[in-house]
Structure formats: C-alpha cells, structure tokens
Scaffold this active site. Structure first.
Site, PDB file in Angstrom:
ATOM      1  N   GLU A  33       0.921  -1.621   0.080  1.00 16.84           N
ATOM      2  CA  GLU A  33       0.304  -0.082  -0.105  1.00 16.84           C
ATOM      3  C   GLU A  33       0.976   1.015   0.145  1.00 16.84           C
ATOM      4  O   GLU A  33       1.623   1.601   0.760  1.00 16.84           O
ATOM      5  CB  GLU A  33      -1.006  -0.429   1.496  1.00 16.84           C
ATOM      6  CG  GLU A  33      -1.737   1.139   1.857  1.00 16.84           C
ATOM      7  CD  GLU A  33      -2.060   1.316   2.582  1.00 16.84           C
ATOM      8  OE1 GLU A  33      -1.599   2.283   3.138  1.00 16.84           O
ATOM      9  OE2 GLU A  33      -2.529   0.007   3.089  1.00 16.84           O
ATOM     10  N   LYS A 122     -10.075  -2.550   8.846  1.00 18.71           N
ATOM     11  CA  LYS A 122      -9.113  -1.190   9.432  1.00 18.71           C
ATOM     12  C   LYS A 122      -9.231  -1.070  10.066  1.00 18.71           C
ATOM     13  O   LYS A 122      -9.738  -0.788  10.740  1.00 18.71           O
ATOM     14  CB  LYS A 122      -8.262  -0.839   8.103  1.00 18.71           C
ATOM     15  CG  LYS A 122      -7.011  -0.114   8.509  1.00 18.71           C
ATOM     16  CD  LYS A 122      -6.669   0.957   7.696  1.00 18.71           C
ATOM     17  CE  LYS A 122      -5.563   2.303   8.383  1.00 18.71           C
ATOM     18  NZ  LYS A 122      -5.810   2.866   7.466  1.00 18.71           N
TER      19      LYS A 122
END
Length: 205
Positions: A33, A122
């Site tokens: 990411e 998340k």
C-alpha cells in the site's frame, strides 16, 4: 503463500518504488500500500503495479474522497485503504471493482462500512482500541468478517492480537521508513514474515 500482511509505504520516493517492492516480495510480503500523502503517490503505485502486479496486490492508502478512488483506479491498483469509514469512498471503490479496506474504530462504523460494501475492516488506531476492544467488536460482527489491525501494532504483537480475533496486519513504521536502506527494509520484512509464520504455529497448537 499469501500472508495477511500489508506493507504501508508512507513517504515512498517513486524512484525507489520498484526496488522496495521487489525486496518486500522476496521476503514474502505480497500486499503493498502506498498512502496518498506520499510524494507523487500515483506515480509510485503505477510503477509498482506495472512491475509487480502479476505477483503482488498493489493499492493505495489514506484515500479520502471518491475522486481519489477514481485516480487510483487509473493506475491499475487493486485495493483502497482509508483511515476512516466514508461510505461514499467505499461505494465508489466497489463500483470500480477494487477491494475496499476502510478504517473503523466503533461497532457503528464497522456495520456502516460493511453495509456500504467493504471487503474487510481496518481497525485504526488498533493500539488505542486495544485487544479487549477488538475482542468485543469481533463478538458482534458477522461471521467471516475479515479485520486487520493497523496503528500501534508490530510483529512482536502478532500472537496476542490474533488470539483477540485479528485476521491480519498493516505494517508501517515497523517495516518501512523513507530514509531506510534497502537492506534494512528487507530485514524488517523478513522478520515480520517470520513472526507471522511463528504465530500460525502458535495458533495451530
């Protein structure tokens, strides 16, 4: 073997993107990411996707608006991570066929994100919520919901957080800093992978 470890490369220099990605892949981390508050993030994401997209999942983090989602989709990236649970961002992400990983902290945010189409949650900042908080939230989530811990959690914590109900981890400063030499990044990635593999052994016994 695909491990539920996401490398968060905040501050990545586009000139170092591919070599950094290669080091992570060699260590066994296949999800990468690049946060959008990094230097020229779309350039780094596009380079990683072009060079490694057949071997790794490349995505963007700190994605705050639907327009951001569209820009990331243009790079060929495959997933979107946010620090918050903005249903507009989640819905646009799914419209464009990308994986959605919004940041959540409360049960209300968790269920709103799932209703909007999130693929996984998340927990952020996980270190503030704590393992007891994760256990409490896990107890009410639909069976099969994937939850990742990000923020204040490192390889040394994998076993206890997994026992609390966490499925995977996003690793930032424990794994990467912009001024680290490539060897240091590689060593940190290998240590993280070893810690995860050891945790699997602990969980299975």
């Amino acid at each position: 073997m695909t491990r539920p470890l996401i490398a968060i490369l905040r501050g990545l220099d586009p000139a170092r993107a591919v070599e950094t990605g290669e080091a992570l892949l060699a260590a066994g981390i296949t999800r990468i990411e690049v946060p959008l508050n990094s230097p020229e993030p779309l350039r780094s994401i596009a380079a990683l996707q072009s060079a490694l997209g057949d071997r790794a999942e490349i995505g963007a983090g700190t994605v705050l608006t639907p327009d951001d989602v569209r820009a990331v989709a243009g790079t060929g990236a495959t997933f979107i991570v946010s620090p918050n649970a903005d249903t507009r961002v989640i819905e646009r992400t799914k419209q464009l066929g990308l994986g959605s990983y919004p940041g959540v902290f409360t049960a209300t945010e968790c269920f709103a994100a799932l209703a909007a189409g999130a693929d996984a949650l998340k927990i952020f900042p996980a270190g503030v919520l704590g393992r007891d908080g994760v256990t409490a939230i896990r107890a009410v989530l639909p069976r099969g919901t994937q939850i990742y811990a990000v923020g204040g959690v490192g390889p040394g914590d994998f076993a206890t957080w997994t026992a609390a109900g966490i499925d995977g981890f996003g690793l930032g400063s424990a794994l990467f800093k912009p001024d680290w030499a490539l060897q240091r990044i590689s060593d940190a990635a290998r240590a993280s992978v070893a810690a995860w593999d050891a945790t699997l052994g602990i969980v299975s016994t």
